[in-house]
Write an enzyme that holds these catalytic residues in place. Structure first.
Site, PDB file in Angstrom:
ATOM      1  N   ASP A  70     -39.667-110.511  32.007  1.00 17.34           N
ATOM      2  CA  ASP A  70     -40.185-109.171  31.749  1.00 17.34           C
ATOM      3  C   ASP A  70     -39.282-108.568  30.678  1.00 17.34           C
ATOM      4  O   ASP A  70     -38.128-108.241  30.946  1.00 17.34           O
ATOM      5  CB  ASP A  70     -40.157-108.331  33.022  1.00 17.34           C
ATOM      6  CG  ASP A  70     -40.727-106.934  32.812  1.00 17.34           C
ATOM      7  OD1 ASP A  70     -40.903-106.524  31.640  1.00 17.34           O
ATOM      8  OD2 ASP A  70     -40.979-106.230  33.815  1.00 17.34           O
ATOM      9  N   TYR A 170     -51.848 -96.217  19.595  1.00 19.71           N
ATOM     10  CA  TYR A 170     -52.028 -97.537  18.976  1.00 19.71           C
ATOM     11  C   TYR A 170     -51.519 -97.504  17.539  1.00 19.71           C
ATOM     12  O   TYR A 170     -50.810 -98.416  17.087  1.00 19.71           O
ATOM     13  CB  TYR A 170     -53.506 -97.918  19.017  1.00 19.71           C
ATOM     14  CG  TYR A 170     -53.789 -99.348  18.608  1.00 19.71           C
ATOM     15  CD1 TYR A 170     -53.825-100.359  19.557  1.00 19.71           C
ATOM     16  CD2 TYR A 170     -54.029 -99.688  17.270  1.00 19.71           C
ATOM     17  CE1 TYR A 170     -54.092-101.675  19.190  1.00 19.71           C
ATOM     18  CE2 TYR A 170     -54.292-100.994  16.898  1.00 19.71           C
ATOM     19  CZ  TYR A 170     -54.320-101.978  17.861  1.00 19.71           C
ATOM     20  OH  TYR A 170     -54.572-103.279  17.492  1.00 19.71           O
ATOM     21  N   LYS A 174     -48.384 -99.963  16.195  1.00 24.73           N
ATOM     22  CA  LYS A 174     -48.544-101.022  15.201  1.00 24.73           C
ATOM     23  C   LYS A 174     -47.782-100.707  13.913  1.00 24.73           C
ATOM     24  O   LYS A 174     -47.271-101.624  13.255  1.00 24.73           O
ATOM     25  CB  LYS A 174     -50.030-101.241  14.920  1.00 24.73           C
ATOM     26  CG  LYS A 174     -50.812-101.697  16.146  1.00 24.73           C
ATOM     27  CD  LYS A 174     -50.156-102.902  16.835  1.00 24.73           C
ATOM     28  CE  LYS A 174     -50.931-103.379  18.032  1.00 24.73           C
ATOM     29  NZ  LYS A 174     -50.288-104.539  18.710  1.00 24.73           N
TER      30      LYS A 174
END
Length: 300
Positions: A70, A170, A174
């Site tokens: 993780d 988003y 990115k």
């Protein structure tokens, strides 16, 4: 890449799996990390596992090693890097491909209406994981000149700079990953190591094939859902891009840049599994956004 060691994070499926397998195809030992194993799935609850990826790496000609990790847990990442150091004594390629944020953003939803917990979790998965991994892995990578860090994102820095990516969370994620590669390139340069951001094109990942109701055998039928799908690519295409970068003795010329799989295919001459060189980003800019018409075959 014989004798070279790579760590591919987020290697369970999609681009991460494609990169891991193609690094194996050029002889690398590849540590494949993710949270989905045969004994325990992540909250994404999908069938793909890191053990499968590691086996595919070995079948391709390398050596695959699956390690459940993780990457939001610094202690687990530290333990992972210590294991690589103990077993290999080196790290030549780090691929930060962790994502796992599917379903956490809402398209065309302003920030004041967006679920805040989901948006902040997306940012943690997309950015914190990469920083935590680089923090622990780079001291091993910089022991030898020629090391490479690859940050996997969606859209080049140039493309994202002038286009809203349909969700503030988003969009930020990115764009930030592109910037991570740029910033790391400055910190790595004194050690003779490079950092590059790379974006796939329209990716035929396992999830995307399912979303379009097609398989790898009849994927062209997906163009009925979205016309750009005719220029889609397999995860192996970005995998070959990363393998080409990793094997390039002059990789420093790319350090700090943000490039697409299609751009690198043109530079290095590799192809997708079907022998084509799809470049959907060029298609989007030169044809779709420009309101032009063209034969998609000219872009693959």
């Amino acid at each position: 890449m014989n004798g070279k060691v790579a760590l591919v994070t987020g290697a369970t499926r999609g681009t991460g799996r494609g990169i891991a397998v193609q690094l194996g195809a050029v002889g690398a030992t590849v540590y494949c990390t993710g949270r989905s194993t045969r004994e325990r799935r992540s909250e994404m609850d999908r069938a793909e596992t890191i053990e499968e990826t590691a086996e595919l790496v070995t079948e391709a000609g390398g050596k695959g090693v699956a390690v459940r990790t993780d990457h939001l847990d610094p202690a687990q990442v530290k333990e992972l890097v210590e294991r690589i150091d103990r077993e290999q004594g080196r790290l030549d390629v780090l691929v930060n491909d962790i994502w796992g944020a599917e379903g956490l953003w809402a398209w065309d939803t302003p920030v004041w209406e967006h679920d805040l917990d989901n948006g902040l979790k997306l940012l943690r998965l997309a950015i914190d994981t990469h920083l935590i991994t680089s923090h622990h892995a780079l001291p091993l990578l910089i022991r030898r000149p020629g090391g490479l860090v690859v940050e996997v994102t969606d859209g080049t820095a140039d493309y994202n700079r002038t286009r809203y990516r349909n969700s503030i969370f988003y969009d930020l994620a990115k764009s930030a990953v592109n910037r991570l590669a740029f910033a790391q390139s400055h910190e790595l340069r004194p050690h003779g190591c490079a950092a590059v951001a790379i974006t796939p094109g329209f990716l035929r990942s396992e999830m995307m094939l399912e979303n379009f109701g097609v398989t790898e055998e009849n994927w062209r039928d997906g163009a009925r859902v979205h016309e750009d799908f005719v220029l889609s690519e397999t995860p192996a295409f970005t995998g070959r891009a990363v393998a080409a970068l990793a094997a390039d003795p002059d990789v420093m010329r790319w350090s700090g840049s943000s490039v697409s799989s299609g751009e690198l295919a043109k530079e290095y001459g590799f192809t997708d599994l079907d022998g084509s060189r799809p470049d959907v980003w060029r298609w989007i800019v030169e044809v779709r956004e420009a309101g032009m018409t063209a034969d998609p075959a000219d872009f693959r």
